[in-house]
Write a protein that holds these residues in place. Structure first.
Motif, PDB file in Angstrom:
ATOM      1  N   PRO A  30       8.330  66.622  56.827  1.00 43.99           N
ATOM      2  CA  PRO A  30       7.591  65.441  56.363  1.00 43.99           C
ATOM      3  C   PRO A  30       8.487  64.302  55.911  1.00 43.99           C
ATOM      4  O   PRO A  30       8.030  63.164  55.828  1.00 43.99           O
ATOM      5  CB  PRO A  30       6.761  65.998  55.204  1.00 43.99           C
ATOM      6  CG  PRO A  30       7.535  67.186  54.720  1.00 43.99           C
ATOM      7  CD  PRO A  30       8.158  67.780  55.934  1.00 43.99           C
ATOM      8  N   ASN A  31       9.756  64.607  55.606  1.00 47.73           N
ATOM      9  CA  ASN A  31      10.686  63.571  55.148  1.00 47.73           C
ATOM     10  C   ASN A  31      11.580  63.047  56.262  1.00 47.73           C
ATOM     11  O   ASN A  31      12.640  62.474  55.989  1.00 47.73           O
ATOM     12  CB  ASN A  31      11.557  64.127  54.009  1.00 47.73           C
ATOM     13  CG  ASN A  31      10.739  64.502  52.786  1.00 47.73           C
ATOM     14  OD1 ASN A  31       9.782  63.812  52.439  1.00 47.73           O
ATOM     15  ND2 ASN A  31      11.104  65.600  52.143  1.00 47.73           N
ATOM     16  N   LEU A  32      11.170  63.241  57.499  1.00 53.67           N
ATOM     17  CA  LEU A  32      11.966  62.791  58.632  1.00 53.67           C
ATOM     18  C   LEU A  32      12.138  61.276  58.604  1.00 53.67           C
ATOM     19  O   LEU A  32      11.178  60.527  58.427  1.00 53.67           O
ATOM     20  CB  LEU A  32      11.278  63.205  59.935  1.00 53.67           C
ATOM     21  CG  LEU A  32      12.096  63.090  61.230  1.00 53.67           C
ATOM     22  CD1 LEU A  32      13.272  64.060  61.199  1.00 53.67           C
ATOM     23  CD2 LEU A  32      11.219  63.370  62.437  1.00 53.67           C
ATOM     24  N   GLU A  71       2.387  62.542  60.278  1.00 51.71           N
ATOM     25  CA  GLU A  71       2.962  63.562  59.406  1.00 51.71           C
ATOM     26  C   GLU A  71       4.249  63.102  58.725  1.00 51.71           C
ATOM     27  O   GLU A  71       4.644  63.678  57.706  1.00 51.71           O
ATOM     28  CB  GLU A  71       3.249  64.839  60.220  1.00 51.71           C
ATOM     29  CG  GLU A  71       2.032  65.469  60.870  1.00 51.71           C
ATOM     30  CD  GLU A  71       1.101  66.099  59.844  1.00 51.71           C
ATOM     31  OE1 GLU A  71       1.561  66.344  58.716  1.00 51.71           O
ATOM     32  OE2 GLU A  71      -0.074  66.337  60.180  1.00 51.71           O
ATOM     33  N   CYS A  72       4.907  62.100  59.282  1.00 46.02           N
ATOM     34  CA  CYS A  72       6.202  61.641  58.758  1.00 46.02           C
ATOM     35  C   CYS A  72       6.107  60.163  58.380  1.00 46.02           C
ATOM     36  O   CYS A  72       6.584  59.288  59.128  1.00 46.02           O
ATOM     37  CB  CYS A  72       7.312  61.859  59.779  1.00 46.02           C
ATOM     38  SG  CYS A  72       7.433  63.542  60.405  1.00 46.02           S
ATOM     39  N   CYS A 122       3.534  54.054  64.015  1.00 46.54           N
ATOM     40  CA  CYS A 122       4.720  54.100  63.144  1.00 46.54           C
ATOM     41  C   CYS A 122       4.793  52.806  62.345  1.00 46.54           C
ATOM     42  O   CYS A 122       5.568  51.893  62.667  1.00 46.54           O
ATOM     43  CB  CYS A 122       5.984  54.312  63.975  1.00 46.54           C
ATOM     44  SG  CYS A 122       5.963  55.786  65.022  1.00 46.54           S
ATOM     45  N   LYS A 123       4.009  52.722  61.297  1.00 47.23           N
ATOM     46  CA  LYS A 123       3.858  51.478  60.549  1.00 47.23           C
ATOM     47  C   LYS A 123       5.117  51.099  59.777  1.00 47.23           C
ATOM     48  O   LYS A 123       5.361  49.916  59.540  1.00 47.23           O
ATOM     49  CB  LYS A 123       2.673  51.598  59.582  1.00 47.23           C
ATOM     50  CG  LYS A 123       1.343  51.880  60.255  1.00 47.23           C
ATOM     51  CD  LYS A 123       0.933  50.727  61.176  1.00 47.23           C
ATOM     52  CE  LYS A 123      -0.438  50.976  61.779  1.00 47.23           C
ATOM     53  NZ  LYS A 123      -0.855  49.885  62.700  1.00 47.23           N
ATOM     54  N   ASN A 124       5.903  52.083  59.359  1.00 39.92           N
ATOM     55  CA  ASN A 124       7.074  51.810  58.528  1.00 39.92           C
ATOM     56  C   ASN A 124       8.378  51.792  59.322  1.00 39.92           C
ATOM     57  O   ASN A 124       9.464  51.814  58.732  1.00 39.92           O
ATOM     58  CB  ASN A 124       7.177  52.848  57.407  1.00 39.92           C
ATOM     59  CG  ASN A 124       6.004  52.774  56.459  1.00 39.92           C
ATOM     60  OD1 ASN A 124       5.545  51.687  56.108  1.00 39.92           O
ATOM     61  ND2 ASN A 124       5.503  53.929  56.031  1.00 39.92           N
ATOM     62  N   LEU A 125       8.280  51.737  60.634  1.00 39.64           N
ATOM     63  CA  LEU A 125       9.475  51.755  61.471  1.00 39.64           C
ATOM     64  C   LEU A 125      10.274  50.463  61.277  1.00 39.64           C
ATOM     65  O   LEU A 125       9.726  49.359  61.331  1.00 39.64           O
ATOM     66  CB  LEU A 125       9.070  51.900  62.935  1.00 39.64           C
ATOM     67  CG  LEU A 125      10.145  52.408  63.897  1.00 39.64           C
ATOM     68  CD1 LEU A 125      10.569  53.816  63.524  1.00 39.64           C
ATOM     69  CD2 LEU A 125       9.629  52.380  65.324  1.00 39.64           C
ATOM     70  N   GLN A 126      11.592  50.614  61.045  1.00 39.60           N
ATOM     71  CA  GLN A 126      12.452  49.459  60.813  1.00 39.60           C
ATOM     72  C   GLN A 126      13.534  49.298  61.872  1.00 39.60           C
ATOM     73  O   GLN A 126      13.970  48.182  62.134  1.00 39.60           O
ATOM     74  CB  GLN A 126      13.116  49.566  59.436  1.00 39.60           C
ATOM     75  CG  GLN A 126      12.131  49.539  58.285  1.00 39.60           C
ATOM     76  CD  GLN A 126      12.818  49.580  56.936  1.00 39.60           C
ATOM     77  OE1 GLN A 126      14.037  49.485  56.842  1.00 39.60           O
ATOM     78  NE2 GLN A 126      12.047  49.737  55.878  1.00 39.60           N
ATOM     79  N   ILE A 127      13.978  50.397  62.472  1.00 39.65           N
ATOM     80  CA  ILE A 127      15.033  50.354  63.480  1.00 39.65           C
ATOM     81  C   ILE A 127      14.522  51.051  64.735  1.00 39.65           C
ATOM     82  O   ILE A 127      14.096  52.212  64.678  1.00 39.65           O
ATOM     83  CB  ILE A 127      16.315  51.040  62.977  1.00 39.65           C
ATOM     84  CG1 ILE A 127      16.805  50.375  61.684  1.00 39.65           C
ATOM     85  CG2 ILE A 127      17.407  50.981  64.032  1.00 39.65           C
ATOM     86  CD1 ILE A 127      18.002  51.068  61.062  1.00 39.65           C
ATOM     87  N   LEU A 128      14.553  50.361  65.856  1.00 40.06           N
ATOM     88  CA  LEU A 128      14.029  50.908  67.107  1.00 40.06           C
ATOM     89  C   LEU A 128      15.004  50.616  68.243  1.00 40.06           C
ATOM     90  O   LEU A 128      15.492  49.498  68.380  1.00 40.06           O
ATOM     91  CB  LEU A 128      12.664  50.306  67.435  1.00 40.06           C
ATOM     92  CG  LEU A 128      12.022  50.721  68.757  1.00 40.06           C
ATOM     93  CD1 LEU A 128      11.784  52.224  68.794  1.00 40.06           C
ATOM     94  CD2 LEU A 128      10.714  49.972  68.985  1.00 40.06           C
ATOM     95  N   LYS A 129      15.271  51.649  69.040  1.00 43.44           N
ATOM     96  CA  LYS A 129      16.130  51.526  70.215  1.00 43.44           C
ATOM     97  C   LYS A 129      15.378  52.076  71.418  1.00 43.44           C
ATOM     98  O   LYS A 129      15.008  53.251  71.444  1.00 43.44           O
ATOM     99  CB  LYS A 129      17.446  52.287  70.012  1.00 43.44           C
ATOM    100  CG  LYS A 129      18.423  52.140  71.163  1.00 43.44           C
ATOM    101  CD  LYS A 129      19.737  52.839  70.846  1.00 43.44           C
ATOM    102  CE  LYS A 129      20.746  52.662  71.979  1.00 43.44           C
ATOM    103  NZ  LYS A 129      22.040  53.338  71.662  1.00 43.44           N
TER     104      LYS A 129
END
Length: 486
Positions: free
Chosen positions: A194-196, A215-216, A238-245
């Protein structure tokens, strides 16, 4: 082998010293352990009747301690604190001591790179490492022969190959795991971690990403290989995504399509992005515009080996808070950037970096510098075609404070001087492996600029001797304290 009478045989196996032997070398520690054991045995009981009984009890405890694990008296929390201060080189050996140490060492591991998907599906990965925050599943998503002696290593991943690999790509579609199996593994991973915070995945499906996002909630960094437009529909969760590649196509390795459709899905779903890298992705003005309009927090944009249609550069002006723009391994920048008055600019841009790019088209290079006219740092590394004429367009960037040139073999001293003398705010300069820039061609005006720089690293070629080339210019006196020899 027979032994002489009265002599003790040596240990033929050279058995290493046990933990209990090491502990009992220290008499003070031995006394402490005995005291702990004595207290635990006698707690709640009547004290011994005489000194002799107490001595016998201590001897009995001493004999029992030789057959027990002394670390069993330490709590898990205390052992974890001890293990966390040990060097990484001892972790593997510590995990072999006993099952308890194996489990405790697994709790200290936060990052893994998985090679066998069955290790995840069977549940052994999460039972072995329950506190994972960084997981790389890219290599495990490829069904390749692990016992093969042929290994293809790319900067993104490494895969094992058969001797009869197909010429259309080293990672064909039939070598990928079934989508249902990938979805099942991701659900197991999401429920157990869950902390991924970071996840690297190959051939993600549309249905798999929402389960991970649900879940994460702390997932902040995501790297997707072999990514396609439809798979990006699920990334909106993924609402809290900050870095995406995103890696769409890698020449010779695998191929997939990320177009304006996928970029629009991305823009509408990941509005908290801070860093975005598009590698081998297609698209055009519409896709970049959607990202600029929706991702207000975007500060760093990287385009690697892009396949963008002409005119995409004009959409950069919609990225109003962009601070860093990186172009890497791009065979072309923008063949048809459009009229200059429609390009716009990036007012908050601080750094422009070009690595291994082909800068041969005058219109696209000039348009790039016009869009980035407010930039403060310029960094060129091994860019083909960057001669005097192309570099002269950098004079549009009048606020440059730092310039780095590495491997620009076509640029000459005259071309460098004509631009940097017009930069009134230049304070740092690095020049390396630029063979056409010569010490002997440095003019008094250029040497005078060198003397006031806060940082100067000058090694255009292996025979560069700046001190002799600038004899009599006064650089050695005025700038001796700030001059740094490369």
């Amino acid at each position: 082998m027979p032994f002489s009478k009265g002599l003790k045989p040596k240990n033929p196996l050279n058995k290493p010293t046990s933990w209990k032997d090491l502990w009992f070398k220290d008499k003070a520690l031995k006394h402490v352990v005995f005291k702990m054991q004595l207290d635990s045995v006698t707690r709640g009981k009547a004290p011994p009747s005489d000194h002799k009984a107490s001595t016998e009890l201590e001897k009995k405890i001493a004999l029992d301690s030789l057959r027990t694990d002394l670390t069993s008296f330490l709590s898990d929390e205390l052992l974890l604190r001890i293990f966390s201060n040990l060097p990484d080189s001892q972790r593997n050996s510590n995990s072999l001591v006993c099952k308890r140490w194996l489990f405790l060492q697994g709790r200290l591991v936060h990052s893994v790179k998985l090679l066998d998907w069955n290790f995840l599906v069977s549940g052994r990965l999460l039972s072995r490492f329950p506190n994972l925050t960084d997981v790389d599943l890219a290599a495990a998503c490829i069904d390749s022969p692990r016992n093969s002696g042929i290994v293809l290593t790319h900067k993104l991943l490494s895969v094992h190959l058969d001797s009869d690999f197909l010429p259309r790509g080293f990672v064909p579609e039939e070598n990928l795991l079934p989508p249902a199996l990938i979805d099942r593994g991701l659900r197991i991973l999401a429920q157990g971690c869950p902390n991924l915070r970071k996840l690297v995945l190959f051939a993600a499906t549309e249905s798999a990403l929402p389960s991970v996002a649900e879940e994460c909630p702390t997932l902040q960094e995501l790297e997707l290989h072999h990514c396609a437009d439809l798979s990006l529909r699920g990334i909106s969760a993924c609402k809290n995504l900050q870095i995406l590649k995103l890696i769409g196509t890698v020449d010779g390795l695998y191929s997939s399509v990320v177009s304006d459709i996928g970029l629009t899905f991305l823009a509408n779903g990941c509005k908290r992005l801070v860093k975005l890298e598009l590698s081998g992705c297609e698209g055009s003005y519409d896709g970049i515009k959607a990202i600029g309009q929706c991702c207000d927090m975007l500060e760093e944009l990287t385009l690697c080996d892009h396949r963008m249609d002409g005119g995409w550069m004009a959409a950069l002006s919609f990225c109003e808070n962009l601070k860093t723009l990186k172009l890497q391994s791009c065979k072309r920048i923008d063949p048809t950037p459009g009229p200059v008055e429609h390009l716009g600019s990036l007012p908050t841009l601080e750094r422009l970096q070009l690595q291994r790019c082909q800068l041969r088209d005058q219109q696209s290079v000039m348009s790039l510098f016009l869009v980035c006219e407010a930039v403060r740092e310029l960094d060129f590394q091994d860019c083909w075609g960057l001669g005097n004429e192309m570099f002269s367009f950098a004079s549009h960037c009048r606020r440059v404070k730092f310039l780095s040139l590495e491997g620009c073999s076509l640029l000459t001293t005259d071309g460098l001087e004509s631009v940097i003398l017009s930069w009134k705010e230049l304070r740092r300069l690095r020049v390396g492996s630029c063979n056409h820039i010569k010490d002997s061609e440095v003019t008094p005006a250029l040497s005078s600029l060198f003397s006031v720089l806060k940082e100067l690293k000058w090694s255009p070629d292996s025979r560069s001797l700046l001190s002799s080339g600038l004899a009599g210019t006064g650089v050695g006196k005025k700038g001796s304290r700030i001059f740094k020899r490369a």
